[in-house]
Write an enzyme that holds these catalytic residues in place. Sequence first.
Site, PDB file in Angstrom:
ATOM      1  N   GLU A 262       0.804  -1.228   0.000  1.00 24.94           N
ATOM      2  CA  GLU A 262       0.000   0.000   0.000  1.00 24.94           C
ATOM      3  C   GLU A 262       0.836   1.275   0.000  1.00 24.94           C
ATOM      4  OE1 GLU A 262       0.448  -2.243   2.404  1.00 24.94           O
ATOM      5  OE2 GLU A 262       0.303  -1.402   4.418  1.00 24.94           O
ATOM      6  N   HIS A 286      -7.949  -4.030  -1.265  1.00 24.11           N
ATOM      7  CA  HIS A 286      -7.220  -4.122   0.002  1.00 24.11           C
ATOM      8  C   HIS A 286      -6.185  -2.987   0.124  1.00 24.11           C
ATOM      9  CE1 HIS A 286      -5.295  -6.322   3.409  1.00 24.11           C
ATOM     10  NE2 HIS A 286      -4.209  -5.736   2.940  1.00 24.11           N
ATOM     11  N   GLU A 287      -5.368  -2.846  -0.910  1.00 15.98           N
ATOM     12  CA  GLU A 287      -4.314  -1.809  -0.832  1.00 15.98           C
ATOM     13  C   GLU A 287      -4.937  -0.410  -0.799  1.00 15.98           C
ATOM     14  OE1 GLU A 287      -1.825  -3.230   0.104  1.00 15.98           O
ATOM     15  OE2 GLU A 287      -2.149  -5.223  -0.754  1.00 15.98           O
ATOM     16  N   HIS A 290      -6.081   0.452   2.656  1.00 20.17           N
ATOM     17  CA  HIS A 290      -4.987   0.894   3.530  1.00 20.17           C
ATOM     18  C   HIS A 290      -4.815   2.422   3.514  1.00 20.17           C
ATOM     19  CE1 HIS A 290      -2.979  -2.512   5.347  1.00 20.17           C
ATOM     20  NE2 HIS A 290      -2.815  -3.158   4.201  1.00 20.17           N
ATOM     21  N   GLU A 309      -3.754  -4.500   9.473  1.00 12.86           N
ATOM     22  CA  GLU A 309      -4.234  -5.502   8.515  1.00 12.86           C
ATOM     23  C   GLU A 309      -5.647  -6.009   8.805  1.00 12.86           C
ATOM     24  OE1 GLU A 309      -2.910  -5.814   5.750  1.00 12.86           O
ATOM     25  OE2 GLU A 309      -0.887  -5.017   6.083  1.00 12.86           O
ATOM     26  N   ASP A 366       9.221 -10.129   9.891  1.00 11.64           N
ATOM     27  CA  ASP A 366       9.007 -10.941   8.679  1.00 11.64           C
ATOM     28  C   ASP A 366       8.790 -12.413   9.038  1.00 11.64           C
ATOM     29  OD1 ASP A 366       9.261  -8.791   6.947  1.00 11.64           O
ATOM     30  OD2 ASP A 366      11.420  -9.101   6.649  1.00 11.64           O
ATOM     31  N   TYR A 374      -4.551 -10.589  10.011  1.00  9.40           N
ATOM     32  CA  TYR A 374      -5.494 -10.304   8.930  1.00  9.40           C
ATOM     33  C   TYR A 374      -6.861 -10.889   9.251  1.00  9.40           C
ATOM     34  CZ  TYR A 374      -1.546  -9.134   5.793  1.00  9.40           C
ATOM     35  OH  TYR A 374      -0.446  -8.561   5.220  1.00  9.40           O
TER      36      TYR A 374
HETATM   37  N1  BES Z   1       1.095  -4.378   3.795  1.00 12.24           N
HETATM   38  C1  BES Z   1       0.836  -5.667   3.272  1.00 12.24           C
HETATM   39  C2  BES Z   1       2.068  -6.354   2.772  1.00 12.24           C
HETATM   40  C3  BES Z   1       3.159  -6.515   3.820  1.00 12.24           C
HETATM   41  C4  BES Z   1       2.864  -6.920   5.096  1.00 12.24           C
HETATM   42  C5  BES Z   1       4.456  -6.268   3.479  1.00 12.24           C
HETATM   43  C6  BES Z   1       3.887  -7.046   6.043  1.00 12.24           C
HETATM   44  C7  BES Z   1       5.467  -6.398   4.410  1.00 12.24           C
HETATM   45  C8  BES Z   1       5.176  -6.794   5.696  1.00 12.24           C
HETATM   46  C9  BES Z   1      -0.207  -5.613   2.154  1.00 12.24           C
HETATM   47  O1  BES Z   1      -1.197  -4.672   2.337  1.00 12.24           O
HETATM   48  C10 BES Z   1      -0.915  -6.935   2.134  1.00 12.24           C
HETATM   49  O2  BES Z   1      -1.491  -7.279   3.129  1.00 12.24           O
HETATM   50  N2  BES Z   1      -0.886  -7.637   1.003  1.00 12.24           N
HETATM   51  C11 BES Z   1      -1.588  -8.871   0.831  1.00 12.24           C
HETATM   52  C12 BES Z   1      -2.852  -8.610   0.054  1.00 12.24           C
HETATM   53  C13 BES Z   1      -4.053  -9.408   0.465  1.00 12.24           C
HETATM   54  C14 BES Z   1      -4.326  -9.439   1.940  1.00 12.24           C
HETATM   55  C15 BES Z   1      -5.281  -8.977  -0.301  1.00 12.24           C
HETATM   56  C16 BES Z   1      -0.669  -9.819   0.068  1.00 12.24           C
HETATM   57  O3  BES Z   1       0.432  -9.410  -0.310  1.00 12.24           O
HETATM   58  O4  BES Z   1      -1.017 -10.963  -0.124  1.00 12.24           O
HETATM   59 ZN    ZN Z   2      -2.517  -5.210   3.923  1.00 14.01          ZN
END
Ligand code: BES
Ligand code: ZN
Length: 583
Positions: A262, A286-287, A290, A309, A366, A374
């Site tokens: 996002e 989703h993004e 955010h 999330e 990570d 989520y």
């Molecule tokens: N912000 C996250 C991606 C992220 C989380 C990067 C933690 C680094 C550390 C992003 O918004 C996300 O949740 N992406 C999901 C999308 C899905 C939930 C629709 C993905 O990448 O799968």
């Molecule tokens: Zn997210």
Amino acid sequence: MARLDPHSFADDTHPRTRAFDWKASVDFERRILAAEVTLHFTAPAKGGPLDLDTRALSIEAVTTISGAALKFVVHPADAILGSRLEVTVPAGTEAVRVTYRTAPDASALQWLSPEQTMGGAQPFLFSQCQAIHARSVLPCQDTPSIRQTYTASLEVPAPLRAVMAAASVGREVKGARAVERFEMPQPIPPYLFAFAVGDLASKDLSPRSRVWAEPAQVDAAAWEFGDVESHLEAAEALFGPYDWERFDLLVMPPSFPYGGMENPRLTFLTPTLLAGDKSLVNVVAHELAHSWTGNLVTNTNAEHFWLNEGFTVFAERRILEALEGEPMAALHAAVGFQSLQQAFEQHSAHPELTKLRTTLTGIDPDEAFSQVPYEKGFLFLKTLEAEAGRATFDRLLKGWLSTFRFKAASTDDFVAFFEKEAPGLLAKVDAKAWIDGPQLPAKYWKPHSTRLEAVQRIGARVPTANEVTTWGATEWQLYLDALPKPVSVAQCRALDEAFQLTTAKNPEVLVTWLGLATEAGDSTVLPRVEQVLGRVGRMKYLKPLYRALGKRAETKALAQSLFAKFKARYHPIAQQVIGRLVG
Ligand code: BES
Ligand code: ZN
């Protein structure tokens, strides 16, 4: 002294960054950025130390803006946090300037050779700073509790284009090089600092939205994401005005480690969303969501990641419900519920990681990443919404967003806000068990729809051709996820022969299927598994496939040899996370 965040050296008694100016020159041959950053404080320093976060940076000089040298020490690196850069700041100092170079293996950066791009002729570079990788690109107070505005200037090879999660304010060509300038007037947490450099073209989608991609993909991307303005309008109706002016999209190379990121004004998206049928636009929703939950109201640190999330999944499915109807949102919620059950199983040895509020001192965010914040966060909010009634909950949600707009919030802030605005509501849903208890409390919201129930009725058997005629990708995913594991090889073959799952175009269906068949010991799918692992760097797909290979004695060694073969193609974050998983 007091640290503000378990993942940052930032100290609340030190000067605080208000804004920074960043200048970097991109060197594709040496895979480094030669850079300089000026950090401006909220007030003149009282005199004393300033601790900054860095990772693998070579610090050349630290000075005042007028060029006077300042004393500094780069402390030995902590495996998770990186190196503390301790600067001695004289009283009255308003800004410090650090001149430095990044490392070729900077954890936020992926440097792609031309062969790793679609066009094949130009190199590509991109950043991924969440959760704690901004420090490998610039020395900073790398905690979401310190919001900062910035300006940036990127010098790149003239044939290439630089884009940033900021407003573009000009491009100047100087011989073989071009300088691109940007401004970010809204204060952001450092994890939202983002840029990419490559052979990029764009196409307008609406007056406030365009999509960027490699030229060969830009038309497909413009089609797939063509409805973005209707997402923006639905989101504004639900959550209030969009505060970031533009909402542009950037289609990343296949090695991008996430589905979407996002980054403000410029969401980064995996090219695996280009399914040709708009079936994966929930990631865009989703993004976009955010932009309110996460980017406007930001978690104070990774221990409260569910506030980013969980709220965003809730908002994503409200947008989806507004655009595609309740049955579609219910299907997505049901798929999410299955992934939550799988996350609980994966964390069975660490039930504390299934709490909404986590303790992450000494834990790499990570590594702690999972579907729990989520999907458990989503269920908690749905349960609250059901208890309060939609109209009341919508009012609470808008109040939450306006109270913490451009601020950071913790779980305690959440509890205090809801206690004040809706006394007794949290107790009614046993909020304590949601927040500080493992897994799920006895009572939680469940999705209902006839489409969902039709899939659930099939249970463990192979469906008939007739039963699946109306199924979309989400129904398939739900059906496959719900099959009791391990499935027999005979049933795998029957499914594949009837429905050609190994050639499924939708990557969610494909990866769910390949993981299930691999775990079942169906060796016919292994060439396809290898192909996916070699083409895609999205961790959501790499993790279940490597995990499935690792589950059986006869494919364990294959997991290791495939990882050794493909590792260099993955982003540094994925190399680390998958490396630990493969062992
Ligand atoms: N912000 C996250 C991606 C992220 C989380 C990067 C933690 C680094 C550390 C992003 O918004 C996300 O949740 N992406 C999901 C999308 C899905 C939930 C629709 C993905 O990448 O799968
Ligand atoms: Zn997210």
